[in-house]
Design an enzyme around this catalytic site. Structure first.
Site, short mmCIF file in Angstrom:
data_model
loop_
_atom_site.label_atom_id
_atom_site.label_comp_id
_atom_site.label_asym_id
_atom_site.label_seq_id
_atom_site.Cartn_x
_atom_site.Cartn_y
_atom_site.Cartn_z
N THR A 123 0.83 -1.21 0.00
CA THR A 123 0.00 0.00 0.00
C THR A 123 0.86 1.26 0.00
O THR A 123 1.99 1.26 0.53
CB THR A 123 -0.90 0.00 1.26
OG1 THR A 123 -1.52 1.28 1.39
CG2 THR A 123 -0.13 -0.29 2.54
N TYR A 147 -1.92 -0.54 11.02
CA TYR A 147 -2.11 -1.18 9.71
C TYR A 147 -0.90 -0.94 8.81
O TYR A 147 -0.28 -1.88 8.31
CB TYR A 147 -3.40 -0.66 9.03
CG TYR A 147 -3.42 -0.96 7.54
CD1 TYR A 147 -3.52 -2.26 7.07
CD2 TYR A 147 -3.32 0.07 6.60
CE1 TYR A 147 -3.52 -2.55 5.70
CE2 TYR A 147 -3.31 -0.20 5.23
CZ TYR A 147 -3.41 -1.51 4.79
OH TYR A 147 -3.40 -1.78 3.44
N LYS A 151 1.99 -3.51 7.34
CA LYS A 151 2.26 -3.69 5.89
C LYS A 151 3.73 -3.38 5.59
O LYS A 151 4.36 -4.06 4.77
CB LYS A 151 1.33 -2.80 5.05
CG LYS A 151 -0.14 -3.18 5.11
CD LYS A 151 -0.47 -4.55 4.55
CE LYS A 151 -0.32 -4.64 3.05
NZ LYS A 151 -0.81 -5.97 2.55
P1 NAD Z 1 -10.25 -6.89 2.08
O1 NAD Z 1 -10.22 -6.47 3.52
O2 NAD Z 1 -11.43 -6.57 1.24
O3 NAD Z 1 -10.04 -8.48 1.98
C1 NAD Z 1 -9.02 -9.15 2.68
C2 NAD Z 1 -9.16 -10.64 2.35
O4 NAD Z 1 -8.10 -11.33 3.01
C3 NAD Z 1 -10.48 -11.26 2.82
O5 NAD Z 1 -10.99 -12.13 1.84
C4 NAD Z 1 -10.08 -12.01 4.07
O6 NAD Z 1 -10.93 -13.10 4.37
C5 NAD Z 1 -8.68 -12.45 3.72
N1 NAD Z 1 -7.84 -12.70 4.89
C6 NAD Z 1 -7.64 -11.87 5.95
N2 NAD Z 1 -6.83 -12.45 6.85
C7 NAD Z 1 -6.47 -13.66 6.33
C8 NAD Z 1 -5.63 -14.70 6.76
N3 NAD Z 1 -4.99 -14.64 7.94
N4 NAD Z 1 -5.50 -15.79 5.98
C9 NAD Z 1 -6.16 -15.88 4.80
N5 NAD Z 1 -6.98 -14.93 4.33
C10 NAD Z 1 -7.13 -13.82 5.10
O7 NAD Z 1 -8.92 -6.34 1.45
P2 NAD Z 1 -8.67 -5.44 0.14
O8 NAD Z 1 -9.14 -4.07 0.39
O9 NAD Z 1 -9.15 -6.20 -1.03
O10 NAD Z 1 -7.07 -5.41 0.14
C11 NAD Z 1 -6.33 -6.49 -0.42
C12 NAD Z 1 -4.85 -6.20 -0.29
O11 NAD Z 1 -4.55 -4.98 -0.95
C13 NAD Z 1 -4.37 -6.02 1.14
O12 NAD Z 1 -3.11 -6.61 1.26
C14 NAD Z 1 -4.28 -4.53 1.33
O13 NAD Z 1 -3.31 -4.18 2.28
C15 NAD Z 1 -3.89 -4.09 -0.06
N6 NAD Z 1 -4.31 -2.73 -0.45
C16 NAD Z 1 -5.63 -2.37 -0.37
C17 NAD Z 1 -6.01 -1.10 -0.82
C18 NAD Z 1 -7.45 -0.63 -0.79
O14 NAD Z 1 -7.70 0.52 -1.10
N7 NAD Z 1 -8.41 -1.47 -0.45
C19 NAD Z 1 -5.04 -0.23 -1.33
C20 NAD Z 1 -3.71 -0.63 -1.36
C21 NAD Z 1 -3.36 -1.89 -0.92
O1 DAU Z 2 -4.10 4.14 0.59
C1 DAU Z 2 -4.36 2.77 0.48
C2 DAU Z 2 -5.18 2.33 1.65
O2 DAU Z 2 -6.49 2.84 1.44
C3 DAU Z 2 -5.24 0.81 1.83
O3 DAU Z 2 -3.94 0.34 2.09
C4 DAU Z 2 -6.18 0.44 2.98
O4 DAU Z 2 -6.30 -0.96 3.09
C5 DAU Z 2 -7.53 1.04 2.70
O5 DAU Z 2 -8.38 0.80 3.81
C6 DAU Z 2 -7.42 2.55 2.46
O6 DAU Z 2 -7.06 3.24 3.67
P1 DAU Z 2 -7.69 4.68 4.02
O7 DAU Z 2 -7.60 4.86 5.48
O8 DAU Z 2 -7.13 5.73 3.16
O9 DAU Z 2 -9.21 4.41 3.53
P2 DAU Z 2 -10.61 4.72 4.23
O10 DAU Z 2 -11.65 4.40 3.21
O11 DAU Z 2 -10.74 4.13 5.57
O12 DAU Z 2 -10.55 6.31 4.40
C7 DAU Z 2 -10.33 7.16 3.29
C8 DAU Z 2 -10.30 8.58 3.82
O13 DAU Z 2 -11.62 8.92 4.27
C9 DAU Z 2 -9.40 8.79 5.01
O14 DAU Z 2 -8.83 10.09 4.94
C10 DAU Z 2 -10.33 8.70 6.22
C11 DAU Z 2 -11.63 9.27 5.67
N1 DAU Z 2 -12.87 8.72 6.23
C12 DAU Z 2 -13.01 7.36 6.26
C13 DAU Z 2 -14.15 6.80 6.77
C14 DAU Z 2 -14.32 5.29 6.84
C15 DAU Z 2 -13.87 9.55 6.68
O15 DAU Z 2 -13.75 10.80 6.61
N2 DAU Z 2 -15.01 9.00 7.19
C16 DAU Z 2 -15.19 7.64 7.27
O16 DAU Z 2 -16.24 7.18 7.79
#
Ligand code: NAD
Ligand code: DAU
Length: 332
Positions: A123, A147, A151
């Site tokens: 991330t 978090y 990572k």
């Molecule tokens: P998510 O929270 O939607 O899904 C996580 C998945 O991992 C789920 O299916 C869960 O069951 C599985 N999981 C969790 N713990 C586990 C374990 N111990 N063993 C096996 N499976 C397990 O996640 P996401 O938002 O799709 O993110 C996926 C990856 O991308 C993560 O590594 C996250 O750090 C990274 N990432 C996410 C974002 C974002 O914006 N969502 C951005 C950058 C990086």
């Molecule tokens: O940047 C990549 C990351 O983006 C990933 O690695 C993480 O897994 C993913 O959860 C996400 O993290 P953020 O903290 O940036 O995402 P989130 O959607 O939680 O929040 C986005 C922005 O919005 C952040 O500035 C916090 C704000 N926020 C979030 C929530 C849930 C609010 O203002 N209100 C809310 O209720």
């Protein structure tokens, strides 16, 4: 190509699995997922009957579950499995250390034993916050939340396995994804579904924190490019090039819902809240990748998906999500 994908039942993982299976008839996926609150097999319902898809339920921290998945003899490992929500890492960091650090270690050991290529999904948050300019892959890691710290620890382990054991591992660092099947605790799906339910939308602090939004399909295309063409020992930034502050995103969603600012509720800020994320993605672009979707069109498509898939998100919001919120915040 046969991939071991971990965390394939989550948001980005499920989009990635579907993309890989659609890309070539010869592609196969083994999905190892623990099915935590964020893992939902329905996200992969459309490929569940495909003989090229295999599901193994298990924890990436459990070496025997990882070996069970390895028995399917994949060519490479792509590790999406993680605890991912920053607010939950502030409420209870333990699971993040387990999965995002120990789980990464367990998978790296498997990659080492079986001589497999390994892509770690990381991330932009590992770099911390930046006031001006953008982070390159050479920028120091300065994570702010449990978090992002977990990572960052995972990333460092990956690099150590390249240097010490010669594992062919690499890292992709993506910015904020959005799109279909995102768990409705994250900003965009939380706000869309709250608006559809007639609830207020909680903006943290002054709402001026900046994130770089990337449509999940563009991110998955970038991950596939890095997996195929990236160099072991290297990291690759994948950003959407759409830096917006949270109020700008909030207003775009209000406009899509046909609602006004009276729906916004300013709430206490997130502790340690990073102000701005920004990525320099020249290195991934040099591999031939470029995001293809505009933020506006992708947001509209995402909004419409949530309008049409209440059957997907309503059970979540009245189930685990509600229990979690009531337990931690006493109110919804
Ligand atoms: P998510 O929270 O939607 O899904 C996580 C998945 O991992 C789920 O299916 C869960 O069951 C599985 N999981 C969790 N713990 C586990 C374990 N111990 N063993 C096996 N499976 C397990 O996640 P996401 O938002 O799709 O993110 C996926 C990856 O991308 C993560 O590594 C996250 O750090 C990274 N990432 C996410 C974002 C974002 O914006 N969502 C951005 C950058 C990086
Ligand atoms: O940047 C990549 C990351 O983006 C990933 O690695 C993480 O897994 C993913 O959860 C996400 O993290 P953020 O903290 O940036 O995402 P989130 O959607 O939680 O929040 C986005 C922005 O919005 C952040 O500035 C916090 C704000 N926020 C979030 C929530 C849930 C609010 O203002 N209100 C809310 O209720």
């Amino acid at each position: 190509m046969k991939l071991l994908v971990t965390g394939g039942c989550g948001f980005i993982g499920s989009n990635f699995v579907k993309m890989i299976l659609a890309m070539a008839p010869a592609n196969q996926v083994v999905n190892l997922d623990k099915l935590t609150y964020a893992g939902n097999p329905e996200n992969l319902a459309e490929v569940a009957g495909d003989p090229r898809y295999t599901f193994v339920r298990g924890d990436i921290c459990d070496a025997s579950a990882v070996e069970e998945a390895m028995a399917h003899r994949p060519d490479a490992i792509v590790n999406f499995a993680a605890e991912t929500h920053v607010d939950r890492s502030i409420d209870s960091p333990g699971e993040f250390i387990e999965t995002d650090v120990r789980g990464t270690y367990t998978l790296l050991e498997a990659a080492r034993r079986h001589g497999l290529r390994f892509l770690q999904i990381s991330t932009d948050e590992v770099y911390g916050s930046i006031e001006e300019g953008s982070f390159t892959e050479e920028s120091p890691l300065a994570p702010a939340s449990p978090y992002s710290a977990s990572k960052a620890a995972g990333d460092l382990l990956v690099l150590s396995y390249v240097k010490t054991f010669g594992v062919e591992a690499l890292i992709a660092r993506s910015s904020n994804n959005f799109g279909l099947h995102q768990y409705p605790e994250k900003l965009i799906p939380l706000f869309i579904t709250n608006l559809l339910e007639g609830r207020k939308i909680p903006v943290y602090g002054d709402g001026l924190n900046v994130r770089d939004w990337i449509y999940v399909r563009d991110n998955c295309a970038g991950l596939e490019t890095v997996l195929r063409q990236g160099k072991a020992g290297e990291a690759y930034n994948l950003g959407g090039g759409n830096e917006r502050n949270n109020l700008e995103i909030t207003r775009a969603l209000l406009a899509l819902a046909g609602k006004g600012e009276e729906c916004v509720e300013y709430v206490s800020d997130r502790p340690g809240h990073d102000r701005r994320y920004s990525l320099d993605c020249a290195k991934a672009r040099a591999l031939g990748w470029d995001p293809a979707h505009s933020l506006e069109e992708a947001l509209q498509e995402t909004y419409q998906w949530y309008v049409e898939h209440r059957d997907w998100w309503q059970p979540i919001k009245s189930g685990e999500f509600k229990r979690y919120y009531l337990a931690h915040y006493g109110d919804l």
